[in-house]
Design a protein around this motif. Structure first.
Motif, mmCIF file in Angstrom:
data_model
loop_
_atom_site.group_PDB
_atom_site.id
_atom_site.type_symbol
_atom_site.label_atom_id
_atom_site.label_comp_id
_atom_site.label_asym_id
_atom_site.label_seq_id
_atom_site.Cartn_x
_atom_site.Cartn_y
_atom_site.Cartn_z
ATOM 1 N N LEU A 154 0.845 -1.202 0.000
ATOM 2 C CA LEU A 154 0.000 0.000 0.000
ATOM 3 C C LEU A 154 0.876 1.246 0.000
ATOM 4 C CD1 LEU A 154 -2.713 1.481 0.305
ATOM 5 C CD2 LEU A 154 -2.500 1.135 2.768
ATOM 6 N N PHE A 155 1.880 1.248 0.872
ATOM 7 C CA PHE A 155 2.799 2.381 0.940
ATOM 8 C C PHE A 155 3.560 2.534 -0.371
ATOM 9 C CE2 PHE A 155 6.787 4.319 2.808
ATOM 10 C CZ PHE A 155 6.234 5.578 2.979
ATOM 11 N N ALA A 156 3.951 1.409 -0.989
ATOM 12 C CA ALA A 156 4.661 1.455 -2.260
ATOM 13 C C ALA A 156 3.801 2.075 -3.353
ATOM 14 C CB ALA A 156 5.095 0.051 -2.676
ATOM 15 N N GLY A 157 2.496 1.810 -3.325
ATOM 16 C CA GLY A 157 1.601 2.441 -4.301
ATOM 17 C C GLY A 157 1.610 3.952 -4.173
ATOM 18 N N PHE A 158 1.541 4.440 -2.937
ATOM 19 C CA PHE A 158 1.591 5.881 -2.728
ATOM 20 C C PHE A 158 2.968 6.441 -3.071
ATOM 21 C CE2 PHE A 158 -2.164 5.090 -0.051
ATOM 22 C CZ PHE A 158 -3.002 6.042 -0.604
ATOM 23 N N LEU A 159 4.031 5.698 -2.721
ATOM 24 C CA LEU A 159 5.376 6.158 -3.076
ATOM 25 C C LEU A 159 5.560 6.223 -4.582
ATOM 26 C CD1 LEU A 159 7.801 4.435 -0.539
ATOM 27 C CD2 LEU A 159 7.259 6.849 -0.731
ATOM 28 N N LEU A 160 4.964 5.277 -5.305
ATOM 29 C CA LEU A 160 5.034 5.333 -6.768
ATOM 30 C C LEU A 160 4.356 6.587 -7.302
ATOM 31 C CD1 LEU A 160 4.469 1.643 -7.828
ATOM 32 C CD2 LEU A 160 6.320 3.100 -8.582
ATOM 33 N N LEU A 161 3.213 6.936 -6.722
ATOM 34 C CA LEU A 161 2.544 8.174 -7.141
ATOM 35 C C LEU A 161 3.426 9.386 -6.869
ATOM 36 C CD1 LEU A 161 -1.111 7.554 -5.896
ATOM 37 C CD2 LEU A 161 -0.311 7.591 -8.258
ATOM 38 N N VAL A 162 3.991 9.452 -5.661
ATOM 39 C CA VAL A 162 4.842 10.593 -5.306
ATOM 40 C C VAL A 162 6.111 10.612 -6.159
ATOM 41 C CG1 VAL A 162 6.262 11.558 -3.445
ATOM 42 C CG2 VAL A 162 3.949 10.776 -2.956
ATOM 43 N N ASP A 163 6.742 9.445 -6.324
ATOM 44 C CA ASP A 163 7.952 9.361 -7.138
ATOM 45 C C ASP A 163 7.658 9.759 -8.581
ATOM 46 O OD1 ASP A 163 10.659 8.903 -7.423
ATOM 47 O OD2 ASP A 163 10.492 6.729 -7.514
ATOM 48 N N GLY A 164 6.494 9.368 -9.082
ATOM 49 C CA GLY A 164 6.107 9.751 -10.439
ATOM 50 C C GLY A 164 5.895 11.245 -10.580
ATOM 51 N N VAL A 165 5.200 11.854 -9.618
ATOM 52 C CA VAL A 165 4.969 13.305 -9.666
ATOM 53 C C VAL A 165 6.296 14.056 -9.599
ATOM 54 C CG1 VAL A 165 4.000 15.256 -8.386
ATOM 55 C CG2 VAL A 165 2.617 13.224 -8.785
ATOM 56 N N LEU A 166 7.191 13.607 -8.713
ATOM 57 C CA LEU A 166 8.496 14.262 -8.621
ATOM 58 C C LEU A 166 9.319 14.053 -9.889
ATOM 59 C CD1 LEU A 166 9.341 13.506 -4.909
ATOM 60 C CD2 LEU A 166 8.666 15.690 -5.898
ATOM 61 N N GLY A 167 9.188 12.885 -10.521
ATOM 62 C CA GLY A 167 9.851 12.649 -11.806
ATOM 63 C C GLY A 167 9.325 13.572 -12.885
ATOM 64 N N VAL A 168 8.008 13.801 -12.886
ATOM 65 C CA VAL A 168 7.417 14.731 -13.857
ATOM 66 C C VAL A 168 7.965 16.147 -13.616
ATOM 67 C CG1 VAL A 168 5.255 15.857 -14.520
ATOM 68 C CG2 VAL A 168 5.348 13.377 -14.298
ATOM 69 N N ILE A 169 8.041 16.544 -12.346
ATOM 70 C CA ILE A 169 8.570 17.879 -12.035
ATOM 71 C C ILE A 169 10.039 17.982 -12.448
ATOM 72 C CG2 ILE A 169 9.159 19.442 -10.127
ATOM 73 C CD1 ILE A 169 6.576 18.408 -8.744
ATOM 74 N N LYS A 170 10.829 16.941 -12.148
ATOM 75 C CA LYS A 170 12.239 16.917 -12.573
ATOM 76 C C LYS A 170 12.342 17.015 -14.086
ATOM 77 C CE LYS A 170 13.873 13.232 -10.422
ATOM 78 N NZ LYS A 170 14.702 12.123 -9.938
ATOM 79 N N GLY A 171 11.480 16.276 -14.767
ATOM 80 C CA GLY A 171 11.497 16.279 -16.222
ATOM 81 C C GLY A 171 11.134 17.620 -16.808
#
Length: 152
Positions: free
Chosen positions: A31-48
């Motif tokens: 469950l935590f990994a699902g939320f971390l994936l969302l956060v990691d994805g959003v931060l990746g989009v911002i980095k990109g």
């Protein structure tokens, strides 16, 4: 009436039927990994977006083996970020495909962040640590029943 016998030392009891035999830490970790994936994805989009918008956001690295221009790194992080958001949502909805795809994409994200180390070393190491946890949580969780973590 017979008394239940204790299992012999060194052996384990058979699991009750219908019981979840998976690691409870990994279950909560998924469950935590699902939320971390969302956060990691959003931060990746911002980095990109930051890398695509301007080349002055990140320090240029000279004589580095994995040297791409910052715009190329921006596109890599943007695409990976969008895919991670999609897979994170799939994990939270309980999709069976999302765990395998999540492990593969997070592995690619880990490699990309390893190659990204000279540009933002602290953030790349933090992201690598998060990715290692996500891979562990997605690969160790076993459940007899699949279900959505989100209502609906």
């Amino acid at each position: 009436m017979s008394q239940p016998t204790a299992p012999t030392p060194g052996t384990s009891r058979p699991a009750a039927s219908g019981a979840d035999t998976g690691n409870p830490w990994a279950g909560g970790g998924t469950l935590f990994a699902g939320f971390l994936l969302l956060v990691d994805g959003v931060l990746g989009v911002i980095k990109g977006i930051a890398g695509i918008a301007t080349n002055d956001v990140y320090t240029a690295v000279n004589n580095y083996v994995f040297k791409f221009n910052v715009t190329a790194w921006g596109w890599i992080h943007l695409v990976l970020g969008v895919l991670l958001i999609f897979v994170g949502w799939g994990i939270l909805k309980g999709a069976t495909w999302a765990r395998a795809v999540g492990i593969a994409l997070v592995s690619l994200n880990l490699i990309a962040n390893f190659m990204w180390l000279p540009y933002t070393p602290v953030w790349a190491i933090v992201t690598i640590a998060i990715d290692v946890f996500i891979i562990w949580a997605l690969s160790t969780y076993r459940s007899d029943r699949e279900g959505s973590y989100l209502a609906g």
